[in-house]
Design an enzyme around this catalytic site. Structure first.
Site, PDB file in Angstrom:
ATOM      1  N   HIS A 132     -63.009 -46.243  -1.909  1.00  0.00           N
ATOM      2  CA  HIS A 132     -62.671 -44.942  -2.506  1.00  0.00           C
ATOM      3  C   HIS A 132     -61.326 -44.472  -1.921  1.00  0.00           C
ATOM      4  O   HIS A 132     -61.269 -43.495  -1.176  1.00  0.00           O
ATOM      5  CB  HIS A 132     -63.786 -43.938  -2.200  1.00  0.00           C
ATOM      6  CG  HIS A 132     -63.759 -42.708  -3.050  1.00  0.00           C
ATOM      7  ND1 HIS A 132     -62.845 -42.504  -4.072  1.00  0.00           N
ATOM      8  CD2 HIS A 132     -64.538 -41.589  -3.035  1.00  0.00           C
ATOM      9  CE1 HIS A 132     -63.072 -41.330  -4.638  1.00  0.00           C
ATOM     10  NE2 HIS A 132     -64.073 -40.759  -4.023  1.00  0.00           N
TER      11      HIS A 132
ATOM     12  N   ARG B 176     -57.407 -33.534  -2.918  1.00  0.00           N
ATOM     13  CA  ARG B 176     -57.512 -34.615  -3.910  1.00  0.00           C
ATOM     14  C   ARG B 176     -56.436 -34.443  -4.973  1.00  0.00           C
ATOM     15  O   ARG B 176     -55.790 -35.395  -5.399  1.00  0.00           O
ATOM     16  CB  ARG B 176     -58.902 -34.619  -4.573  1.00  0.00           C
ATOM     17  CG  ARG B 176     -60.062 -34.980  -3.667  1.00  0.00           C
ATOM     18  CD  ARG B 176     -60.010 -36.433  -3.223  1.00  0.00           C
ATOM     19  NE  ARG B 176     -59.975 -37.357  -4.340  1.00  0.00           N
ATOM     20  CZ  ARG B 176     -61.047 -37.791  -5.010  1.00  0.00           C
ATOM     21  NH1 ARG B 176     -62.254 -37.413  -4.623  1.00  0.00           N
ATOM     22  NH2 ARG B 176     -60.934 -38.641  -6.014  1.00  0.00           N
TER      23      ARG B 176
ATOM     24  N   ASP C 216     -70.919 -39.009   4.884  1.00  0.00           N
ATOM     25  CA  ASP C 216     -71.001 -39.104   3.424  1.00  0.00           C
ATOM     26  C   ASP C 216     -72.487 -39.190   3.075  1.00  0.00           C
ATOM     27  O   ASP C 216     -73.334 -39.348   3.969  1.00  0.00           O
ATOM     28  CB  ASP C 216     -70.235 -40.355   2.942  1.00  0.00           C
ATOM     29  CG  ASP C 216     -70.164 -40.447   1.413  1.00  0.00           C
ATOM     30  OD1 ASP C 216     -70.372 -39.419   0.731  1.00  0.00           O
ATOM     31  OD2 ASP C 216     -69.915 -41.561   0.894  1.00  0.00           O
TER      32      ASP C 216
ATOM     33  N   ARG D  60     -63.306 -45.487 -12.503  1.00  0.00           N
ATOM     34  CA  ARG D  60     -64.422 -45.343 -11.561  1.00  0.00           C
ATOM     35  C   ARG D  60     -65.578 -46.161 -12.108  1.00  0.00           C
ATOM     36  O   ARG D  60     -66.059 -45.900 -13.214  1.00  0.00           O
ATOM     37  CB  ARG D  60     -64.829 -43.875 -11.413  1.00  0.00           C
ATOM     38  CG  ARG D  60     -66.179 -43.718 -10.735  1.00  0.00           C
ATOM     39  CD  ARG D  60     -66.541 -42.305 -10.371  1.00  0.00           C
ATOM     40  NE  ARG D  60     -65.749 -41.830  -9.244  1.00  0.00           N
ATOM     41  CZ  ARG D  60     -66.084 -40.780  -8.497  1.00  0.00           C
ATOM     42  NH1 ARG D  60     -67.176 -40.094  -8.769  1.00  0.00           N
ATOM     43  NH2 ARG D  60     -65.322 -40.412  -7.506  1.00  0.00           N
TER      44      ARG D  60
ATOM     45  N   CYS E  99     -66.570 -36.045   1.770  1.00  0.00           N
ATOM     46  CA  CYS E  99     -65.895 -36.171   0.468  1.00  0.00           C
ATOM     47  C   CYS E  99     -66.558 -35.322  -0.610  1.00  0.00           C
ATOM     48  O   CYS E  99     -65.930 -34.998  -1.605  1.00  0.00           O
ATOM     49  CB  CYS E  99     -65.829 -37.631   0.054  1.00  0.00           C
ATOM     50  SG  CYS E  99     -67.424 -38.347  -0.353  1.00  0.00           S
TER      51      CYS E  99
ATOM     52  N   GLN F 247     -59.852 -40.746  -2.194  1.00  0.00           N
ATOM     53  CA  GLN F 247     -60.508 -39.804  -1.299  1.00  0.00           C
ATOM     54  C   GLN F 247     -59.856 -39.820   0.075  1.00  0.00           C
ATOM     55  O   GLN F 247     -59.590 -38.778   0.677  1.00  0.00           O
ATOM     56  CB  GLN F 247     -61.997 -40.163  -1.172  1.00  0.00           C
ATOM     57  CG  GLN F 247     -62.755 -39.239  -0.253  1.00  0.00           C
ATOM     58  CD  GLN F 247     -62.783 -37.802  -0.769  1.00  0.00           C
ATOM     59  OE1 GLN F 247     -63.149 -37.575  -1.914  1.00  0.00           O
ATOM     60  NE2 GLN F 247     -62.381 -36.855   0.054  1.00  0.00           N
TER      61      GLN F 247
END
Ligand code: CP
Ligand code: NVA
Length: 313
Positions: free
Chosen positions: A138, A301, A233, A111, A273, A141
């Protein structure tokens, strides 16, 4: 390695764009099997003796914990590596880091900020590299999001997903994910915060085989109209904190609230998310209300990443 699944051994997972619709469908199907196995206490130690390195240059709650637990449950080991403790921070190159880590590890999750850094790492690593979020994408996700939609709606193809807010990493991966899985996606962002043009172009290419839509709008009501799934988001992603005040103003008309979702399908589900900011991108009545599936989404996840790990490592 689970049986009856596609052979993705040794592949990187940097973007959903790199996988065929069939491969994406198989990963989501395996994610469902992983969930069932865990819930029924069926052993699924497909990665015994394997170690996954987890490089973090940005904060994380879900990604770190779900990947660590995923490796434990698969019989392997996670190794958390904060970039501030690595020689990377003192100038060792990404290429050398990749070469060395490949001699110890069976896979690397990273990340970080620049997506090109992850591509460079993957280019030099001999082991699979998994994108745990960059400024651009991402993908982990979105696998969990697709798994959640499939669970709640009984399928994916033919649904409409509306994404309202910032044209960011999550938005980009949702565009690829929807295109690969046969959902229409309508994105509504303020002018100047649209998704990257190149990603829109590639997502439209991905959507061609299924004949689905990738619509980029500025009107949130038009985007949400008739949607089966409404997603938002944060308005300020990691690394953008300096512009938070300006963003709060620009994004105010894009809040997901009762008024906005009135034009969605009556049985729409809401996804985010997380982490969420109640009163900013979403109101408490929506994220804590009956349409919200955010806790299942967060749990997925774990299952989706177990599928990725079991297939790649
Ligand atoms: N959704 C997500 O990636 O959460 P974290 O930042 O907590 O990992
Ligand atoms: N867009 C957000 C996602 C956090 C999981 C960010 O990049 O900060």
């Amino acid at each position: 390695m689970p049986e009856n699944t596609l052979n993705l051994k040794g592949r990187d997972f940097l973007s959903l764009h790199d996988f065929t619709p069939g491969e994406v469908a198989s990963v989501i199907e395996l994610a469902g099997e992983m969930k069932e196995k865990q819930q029924r206490n069926v052993p699924h130690r497909f990665l015994q003796g394997k170690t996954l390195g987890l490089i973090f240059e940005k904060a994380s709650t879900r990604t770190r914990v779900s990947f660590e637990v995923a490796m434990y449950q698969l019989g392997g080991h996670p190794l958390f590596l904060n970039t501030k403790d690595l020689q990377l921070k003192r100038g060792e190159s990404i290429a050398d880091t990749a070469r060395v880590l490949s001699r110890f590890l069976d896979g690397i999750m990273i990340r970080t900020y620049a997506h090109t850094d992850v591509e460079e790492l993957a280019g030099y690593a001999d082991v699979p590299v998994i994108n745990g979020l960059t400024d651009r994408l991402h993908p982990c996700q979105v696998l969990a999001d697709l798994q959640t939609i499939k669970e709640k709606k009984g399928g994916l193809a033919g649904l409409k997903l509306a994404y309202v807010g910032d044209g960011n990493n999550v938005c980009h991966s949702l565009m690829f994910g929807c295109a690969k899985a046969g959902l229409d996606i309508s994105v509504a962002t303020p002018d100047g915060y649209r998704p990257e043009g190149e990603i829109v172009r590639l997502a439209r290419e991905d959507a061609e085989p299924a004949g689905t839509k990738v619509e980029i709008l500025t009107d949130p009501v038009a985007a949400v109209s008739g949607a089966d799934v409404v997603v938002t988001d944060v308005w300020t992603s990691m690394g953008q904190e300096e512009r938070r005040a300006e963003r709060l103003k620009v994004f105010a008309p894009y809040q997901v609230n009762e008024k906005l979702v009135a034009s969605a399908k009556p049985d729409f589900i809401f996804l985010h998310c997380l982490p969420a900011h109640r009163g900013e991108e979403v109101t408490a009545e929506i994220i804590d209300g009956p349409h919200s599936a955010v806790w299942d989404e967060a749990e997925n996840r774990l299952h989706a990443q177990k599928a990725v790990l079991a297939l790649l490592l």
